[in-house]
Design a protein around this motif. Sequence first.
Motif, mmCIF file in Angstrom:
data_model
loop_
_atom_site.group_PDB
_atom_site.id
_atom_site.type_symbol
_atom_site.label_atom_id
_atom_site.label_comp_id
_atom_site.label_asym_id
_atom_site.label_seq_id
_atom_site.Cartn_x
_atom_site.Cartn_y
_atom_site.Cartn_z
ATOM 1 N N PRO A 64 5.059 -5.884 -5.095
ATOM 2 C CA PRO A 64 4.469 -5.665 -6.417
ATOM 3 C C PRO A 64 3.788 -6.885 -7.010
ATOM 4 O O PRO A 64 2.859 -6.750 -7.812
ATOM 5 C CB PRO A 64 5.682 -5.258 -7.285
ATOM 6 N N ALA A 65 4.231 -8.096 -6.636
ATOM 7 C CA ALA A 65 3.747 -9.312 -7.286
ATOM 8 C C ALA A 65 2.231 -9.509 -7.206
ATOM 9 O O ALA A 65 1.599 -9.894 -8.195
ATOM 10 C CB ALA A 65 4.483 -10.525 -6.724
ATOM 11 N N VAL A 79 -4.825 2.954 -7.215
ATOM 12 C CA VAL A 79 -4.052 3.896 -6.414
ATOM 13 C C VAL A 79 -3.142 3.097 -5.484
ATOM 14 O O VAL A 79 -3.617 2.287 -4.696
ATOM 15 C CB VAL A 79 -4.973 4.812 -5.577
ATOM 16 N N GLY A 80 -1.838 3.300 -5.592
ATOM 17 C CA GLY A 80 -0.896 2.568 -4.757
ATOM 18 C C GLY A 80 0.419 3.298 -4.667
ATOM 19 O O GLY A 80 0.706 4.180 -5.482
ATOM 20 N N ASP A 81 1.240 2.945 -3.682
ATOM 21 C CA ASP A 81 2.514 3.630 -3.527
ATOM 22 C C ASP A 81 3.553 3.042 -4.481
ATOM 23 O O ASP A 81 3.310 2.067 -5.184
ATOM 24 C CB ASP A 81 2.994 3.616 -2.075
ATOM 25 N N SER A 82 4.740 3.660 -4.473
ATOM 26 C CA SER A 82 5.759 3.302 -5.458
ATOM 27 C C SER A 82 6.351 1.925 -5.219
ATOM 28 O O SER A 82 6.986 1.368 -6.124
ATOM 29 C CB SER A 82 6.877 4.352 -5.445
ATOM 30 N N SER A 83 6.186 1.351 -4.046
ATOM 31 C CA SER A 83 6.707 0.009 -3.802
ATOM 32 C C SER A 83 5.796 -1.064 -4.381
ATOM 33 O O SER A 83 6.218 -2.215 -4.547
ATOM 34 C CB SER A 83 6.884 -0.227 -2.296
ATOM 35 N N MET A 84 4.553 -0.715 -4.692
ATOM 36 C CA MET A 84 3.612 -1.683 -5.262
ATOM 37 C C MET A 84 3.411 -1.451 -6.754
ATOM 38 O O MET A 84 3.505 -2.366 -7.553
ATOM 39 C CB MET A 84 2.280 -1.607 -4.520
ATOM 40 N N ILE A 85 3.087 -0.213 -7.131
ATOM 41 C CA ILE A 85 2.900 0.097 -8.546
ATOM 42 C C ILE A 85 4.261 0.526 -9.085
ATOM 43 O O ILE A 85 4.576 1.715 -9.198
ATOM 44 C CB ILE A 85 1.826 1.182 -8.744
ATOM 45 N N THR A 86 5.080 -0.447 -9.398
ATOM 46 C CA THR A 86 6.431 -0.197 -9.871
ATOM 47 C C THR A 86 6.446 -0.045 -11.387
ATOM 48 O O THR A 86 5.445 -0.302 -12.067
ATOM 49 C CB THR A 86 7.354 -1.352 -9.474
ATOM 50 N N ALA A 129 3.489 7.170 -7.139
ATOM 51 C CA ALA A 129 4.412 8.243 -6.781
ATOM 52 C C ALA A 129 5.806 7.902 -7.288
ATOM 53 O O ALA A 129 6.130 6.736 -7.533
ATOM 54 C CB ALA A 129 4.441 8.438 -5.266
ATOM 55 N N LEU A 130 6.626 8.921 -7.457
ATOM 56 C CA LEU A 130 8.021 8.726 -7.830
ATOM 57 C C LEU A 130 8.862 8.529 -6.574
ATOM 58 O O LEU A 130 8.625 9.155 -5.544
ATOM 59 C CB LEU A 130 8.555 9.931 -8.600
ATOM 60 N N ARG A 131 9.872 7.687 -6.677
ATOM 61 C CA ARG A 131 10.817 7.528 -5.587
ATOM 62 C C ARG A 131 11.779 8.713 -5.553
ATOM 63 O O ARG A 131 11.945 9.427 -6.548
ATOM 64 C CB ARG A 131 11.601 6.229 -5.747
ATOM 65 N N ALA A 132 12.419 8.894 -4.403
ATOM 66 C CA ALA A 132 13.325 10.031 -4.210
ATOM 67 C C ALA A 132 14.427 10.093 -5.265
ATOM 68 O O ALA A 132 14.716 11.182 -5.796
ATOM 69 C CB ALA A 132 13.910 9.994 -2.806
ATOM 70 N N PRO A 133 15.105 8.978 -5.624
ATOM 71 C CA PRO A 133 16.149 9.064 -6.652
ATOM 72 C C PRO A 133 15.631 9.573 -7.989
ATOM 73 O O PRO A 133 16.338 10.305 -8.694
ATOM 74 C CB PRO A 133 16.659 7.618 -6.762
ATOM 75 N N ARG A 149 -12.293 4.766 -8.347
ATOM 76 C CA ARG A 149 -10.942 4.502 -7.880
ATOM 77 C C ARG A 149 -10.958 3.279 -6.964
ATOM 78 O O ARG A 149 -11.783 3.185 -6.070
ATOM 79 C CB ARG A 149 -10.364 5.706 -7.131
ATOM 80 N N ALA A 150 -10.053 2.363 -7.188
ATOM 81 C CA ALA A 150 -9.901 1.192 -6.337
ATOM 82 C C ALA A 150 -8.635 1.376 -5.515
ATOM 83 O O ALA A 150 -7.551 1.523 -6.066
ATOM 84 C CB ALA A 150 -9.809 -0.079 -7.187
ATOM 85 N N LEU A 151 -8.778 1.393 -4.218
ATOM 86 C CA LEU A 151 -7.630 1.556 -3.336
ATOM 87 C C LEU A 151 -7.016 0.189 -3.074
ATOM 88 O O LEU A 151 -7.707 -0.744 -2.662
ATOM 89 C CB LEU A 151 -8.057 2.212 -2.027
ATOM 90 N N TYR A 152 -5.712 0.088 -3.284
ATOM 91 C CA TYR A 152 -5.045 -1.212 -3.244
ATOM 92 C C TYR A 152 -3.871 -1.149 -2.279
ATOM 93 O O TYR A 152 -3.136 -0.162 -2.242
ATOM 94 C CB TYR A 152 -4.556 -1.552 -4.654
ATOM 95 N N ASP A 153 -3.703 -2.194 -1.479
ATOM 96 C CA ASP A 153 -2.598 -2.205 -0.534
ATOM 97 C C ASP A 153 -2.147 -3.641 -0.311
ATOM 98 O O ASP A 153 -2.896 -4.591 -0.535
ATOM 99 C CB ASP A 153 -3.022 -1.579 0.805
ATOM 100 N N VAL A 154 -0.892 -3.778 0.103
ATOM 101 C CA VAL A 154 -0.319 -5.072 0.443
ATOM 102 C C VAL A 154 0.197 -5.007 1.868
ATOM 103 O O VAL A 154 0.816 -4.018 2.264
ATOM 104 C CB VAL A 154 0.828 -5.447 -0.516
#
Length: 339
Positions: free
Chosen positions: A143-144, A165-172, A190-194, A85-90
């Motif tokens: 995301p870019a 592995v990333g949150d919904s704002s990055m892995i769109t 992850a899925l966004r609330a809507p 697993r590669a952990l990715y963040d911005v």
Amino acid sequence: MVGPAGNRCRDLVQALIVSRILDPASNLATARALSPDTATSGIGERLGLGEIDEDEFYAALDWLNEHQSAIETALAKRHLQGGTRALYDVSSSYLEGRYCPLAARRYSRDGNPGKLQFTYSRLHAPDGCPVALEVFAGNTGDPAPLSAQVDMLKQRFRFDRVVLVGDSSMITEARLREDIKPAGLDWITALRAPAIQALVAGGRLQLTLFDERIMAAITLSDFPGERLIVCRNPDLASERCRRRSELLEATERQLARIKAAVGRPRDPLHGTAVIALKVGAVLNRHEMAQHFELDITDAGCRFTRKKDVIDAEAATDDLYVIRTSLGAACLDDADTVRS
């Protein structure tokens, strides 16, 4: 890994790393702290650096930049292996200055909205060890940079199977469609609330599923070849409810001030466009536009809470949904439910 022993630039970089950890300072202050005549520590003597000029540090950083790719490749071979697993963040940082070509205006994560920003992405091994870093213009969206990381994993590091592995704002959805899936990478996001609310409203995610469990893995036709891990957390619901209540009350207070300004007998606020502009600023500040019903005229302003919208949102407060391409073998801790 940084460079061969006895290389002056390599030794200076090592000194910068140690100094950054023990006593962070500017290059000028660090040079003075390490030079024999003005030393405030034994680092310079221990590394055998002798007299140091701050310009040498800048030259060493240029040298390090030229060797970044080789260092990252060496780190990847040591800390990343095919299938890991590669952990990715911005993230981003602000700048003190005006002449950096990457500096741009954007939301400041550091709480310095008046400063220019630059954006950077980080790739980590599962144990948190940094493996690669890339810097982007400060107005680059989260995301870019992922496209660059996908290319690096497949082309430069030559990994056959990597899980991002990333949150919904990055892995769109767009990044999944255009970058990650075509590259054959696995992923966890992850899925966004809507999206969660839409699943519940459409009956595809039934809340009764959690009467006797707090976690389940489900498959849906809307997400072919994927698995959703649905978790229920009462503490999360309490926090979301508290925050929503505070934002609703703060919004109502400010809207009430606008309403009072519209109805005051002397110099009232009037004009549909003018009133709507002020109301919109309040709603945008607290991100509460979807929670209020508005009636704005040239000489009037009324607002009420959308109880049905608020209730529907509250119904999923305790849910969060992990979205992944990984198969059931990776999800042994979850009960599996197919629909």
